[in-house]
Design a protein around this motif. Sequence first.
Motif, short mmCIF file in Angstrom:
data_model
loop_
_atom_site.label_atom_id
_atom_site.label_comp_id
_atom_site.label_asym_id
_atom_site.label_seq_id
_atom_site.Cartn_x
_atom_site.Cartn_y
_atom_site.Cartn_z
N PHE A 41 -11.33 78.05 9.16
CA PHE A 41 -11.29 77.82 7.71
C PHE A 41 -11.42 76.34 7.38
CE2 PHE A 41 -8.91 76.92 3.79
CZ PHE A 41 -9.65 77.69 2.90
N THR A 42 -10.73 75.48 8.14
CA THR A 42 -10.81 74.04 7.87
C THR A 42 -12.21 73.51 8.10
OG1 THR A 42 -10.05 73.59 10.14
CG2 THR A 42 -8.37 73.62 8.40
N LYS A 43 -12.94 74.13 9.05
CA LYS A 43 -14.32 73.71 9.29
C LYS A 43 -15.26 74.22 8.20
CE LYS A 43 -13.97 73.38 14.35
NZ LYS A 43 -14.45 73.94 15.65
N ASN B 100 -25.66 81.03 3.90
CA ASN B 100 -25.09 81.42 5.19
C ASN B 100 -26.02 82.38 5.93
OD1 ASN B 100 -23.42 83.53 6.86
ND2 ASN B 100 -22.13 81.71 6.77
N SER B 101 -26.62 83.30 5.22
CA SER B 101 -27.43 84.35 5.85
C SER B 101 -28.77 83.85 6.34
CB SER B 101 -27.65 85.50 4.86
OG SER B 101 -26.40 86.04 4.43
N THR B 102 -29.37 82.89 5.62
CA THR B 102 -30.72 82.43 5.95
C THR B 102 -30.76 81.03 6.54
OG1 THR B 102 -31.12 81.47 3.76
CG2 THR B 102 -31.62 83.83 4.05
N GLN B 103 -29.62 80.30 6.43
CA GLN B 103 -29.55 78.90 6.84
C GLN B 103 -30.54 78.03 6.05
OE1 GLN B 103 -27.10 77.52 9.24
NE2 GLN B 103 -26.39 79.44 8.33
N THR B 104 -30.88 78.48 4.87
CA THR B 104 -31.66 77.68 3.92
C THR B 104 -31.00 77.79 2.56
OG1 THR B 104 -33.11 79.55 3.32
CG2 THR B 104 -33.84 78.12 5.13
N ASN C 199 -18.49 86.28 6.34
CA ASN C 199 -17.23 86.56 5.65
C ASN C 199 -16.34 85.32 5.57
OD1 ASN C 199 -16.46 86.42 8.33
ND2 ASN C 199 -15.64 88.50 8.44
N GLU C 200 -16.51 84.36 6.48
CA GLU C 200 -15.75 83.10 6.40
C GLU C 200 -16.25 82.25 5.24
OE1 GLU C 200 -14.51 82.41 11.08
OE2 GLU C 200 -16.43 81.64 10.37
N THR C 201 -17.56 82.15 5.09
CA THR C 201 -18.14 81.40 3.96
C THR C 201 -17.74 82.04 2.63
OG1 THR C 201 -20.03 80.58 5.22
CG2 THR C 201 -20.31 80.72 2.84
N LEU C 202 -17.82 83.35 2.56
CA LEU C 202 -17.49 84.05 1.31
C LEU C 202 -16.00 83.95 0.99
CD1 LEU C 202 -19.73 87.25 1.51
CD2 LEU C 202 -20.18 85.09 0.33
N PHE C 203 -15.14 84.00 2.01
CA PHE C 203 -13.70 83.87 1.77
C PHE C 203 -13.38 82.51 1.16
CE2 PHE C 203 -9.50 82.39 3.05
CZ PHE C 203 -8.69 83.43 2.59
N GLU C 204 -13.98 81.46 1.70
CA GLU C 204 -13.72 80.11 1.19
C GLU C 204 -14.17 79.99 -0.26
OE1 GLU C 204 -14.66 75.72 0.54
OE2 GLU C 204 -16.08 77.38 0.64
N THR D 97 -19.99 69.56 10.22
CA THR D 97 -19.00 70.01 11.20
C THR D 97 -19.65 70.58 12.47
OG1 THR D 97 -18.92 72.21 10.20
CG2 THR D 97 -17.36 70.57 9.38
N ASN D 98 -20.95 70.84 12.40
CA ASN D 98 -21.66 71.48 13.51
C ASN D 98 -21.06 72.84 13.83
OD1 ASN D 98 -23.81 71.48 15.33
ND2 ASN D 98 -22.53 70.72 17.01
N TYR D 99 -20.52 73.49 12.80
CA TYR D 99 -19.94 74.82 12.96
C TYR D 99 -20.59 75.77 11.97
CZ TYR D 99 -16.70 78.74 12.63
OH TYR D 99 -16.17 80.01 12.60
N LYS D 100 -21.20 76.84 12.48
CA LYS D 100 -21.81 77.83 11.61
C LYS D 100 -20.83 78.98 11.38
CE LYS D 100 -25.65 81.03 11.03
NZ LYS D 100 -24.73 82.09 10.56
N PRO D 101 -20.23 79.05 10.21
CA PRO D 101 -19.25 80.11 9.94
C PRO D 101 -19.93 81.47 9.81
CG PRO D 101 -19.68 78.85 7.95
CD PRO D 101 -20.42 78.16 9.05
N LYS D 102 -19.16 82.51 10.06
CA LYS D 102 -19.63 83.86 9.78
C LYS D 102 -19.75 84.04 8.28
CE LYS D 102 -17.29 85.71 13.88
NZ LYS D 102 -16.21 86.60 14.37
#
Length: 421
Positions: free
Chosen positions: A8-10, A65-69, A225-230, A218-223
Motif C-alpha cells: 500500500f505504501t508503494k 493499471n491494466s494497460t500501463q498507459t 485491486n491495490e490501485t483501486l483500493f488506494e 517506486t519500481n513497483y507495479k501494483p495489482k
Amino acid sequence: MSLNLNHFTKTAGPGILFACTAIGVSHLVQSTRAGADYGLMILGFVIVVTLLKYPFFEYGSRYANSTQTSIVDGYKKLGTPALWLYFLITVASMFFVTGAVGFVTAGFFENLFGLDFLGEWTIIILFVVCVVILAIGKYRILDSLIKIIAIVLLVSTVSAFLLTLYNGPVDPIAGFEPKDLWDVSGIFFLLALMGWMPTAVDLSSWNSLWTLERIKQTNYKPKLNETLFEFRLAYLITGILAIMFVVLGAFIFYGSDDELPNNNALFANEIVSLYTQTIGDWSYVIIAASAFTVMFGTIIAVFDGYSRSLQRTIELIFTKKEEKIRSKFRTLYVVFLLVISTGSLIVIFQFENNLKELVDFATVLSFVIAPIIAVFNFRLVTGKFLDKSSQPSALLKILSFAGIIFLSGFAIVFLIMNFYS
C-alpha cells in the motif's frame, strides 16, 4: 482483499494527489458557500453527484493499471478526433480552472501572513513558487509535499467539524429568509457546485498519469485491486470531507446575516474568522495555516496535472513512434507550466476581485464538458481495450449509465437556461 501495508505504501500517492486536488475550491469555497446559503438541504445533491461521478474518475486508475498507459493514450485509440477534442477541452478550461484555484489560494496566503499591500504580486509570487518547485522536482517533490498537506488537511478539518458539531448551529437572526434553490440564481449555483464536486471529470486523466508516475518512481507495479483500493479510499475521504464542509458552512453561516465577500482575501479572512469564532480565538493561526495548506496543495497539483496531460497529448498528436517522443518533447512540461501560469494570470486580472464569478464560471464550464469525458472513459474500460478481468462490474456499469444521463441532462438544462436568460 487483504491489505499488505508494504504494498500500500508503494502504491499510495495518486489517490492522495487526487484528493488534494479536489479538496480545494470545491470544498473550502463551494461546499462552504452551499451550506451557508442553503443549509443542510444541499447535502443530498453533494452526495448524489459525488456518487454518480465516481466511475469516471476510477476508470482513469483502472485503465492505467491494466494497460500501463495513461487514459490520454486511450483517447487516441478512440480515434484522433477524440484526442483532439480532449486537447481542445483542456485548453479551453485550464486557464479558468487554474486561475480560479490560484485566486482563492492567494487570498488565503494573504490572510495567513496579513499581507494587504502586495495585491496582484501575491498571485504572481505564488505561481512562480509552484512553477519552480515542479520544474525542479516534478512528481518526486509533489508526491512528498502532498502527503504532508493531506495529513494537515485531515486533522484540521475533522477537528473543526467535531468542535462545530459540539457547539451547534448558529441561531437564525430575526426575520431570516432562506435563499430559494429553485430560482435562476439558485440553479446556476447548483450547477456550479456540482461542476467541481468533488472535482471536474476531465481531471480523471491526471489520476492515470500519476498512477504511471508512481509505478515508475517506486519500481513497483501494483495489482489492479491495490490501485483501486488506494483510489477508492482517497475518493471516500474526499466525499466525507465534502459533507463536513457543507455542515460547517450550514452550522457557522446559515441563518446569520454574514454574507461571504466577493474579494478573495476578504473571503479568506471571513471564512477563517468565523471558523475561529465557533472553535475559539486560539485556533485562528491553525485554521488559517490549514486553509492555505489545502489550497496550496490544490494549486500545485493543478499545475502538474494540466502540464503533464498536455505534454502527453502533444506527444501523441505529433509523434507516431513512442521511442521518438522523449528526445523530441523533453522540455515541454516546463513550457506548459509557464504557459498555464501566464494565461491564468491574464484570466485573474480580467476578473479582478470578482471571486464568485470566476469560480462559478470555471465550475460550470467543467460541468458542461463533463459528459464528453465521461463517455470517453466509459468506452475505454468496457469495450475491446481492456480484457474482461479488468473491466468494471455490472453495478459500476449501471452507475456509469446513470452518471452519463445525469451529467448530460444538467448540461443541457444549463445550456437552455443560458440561451433564454
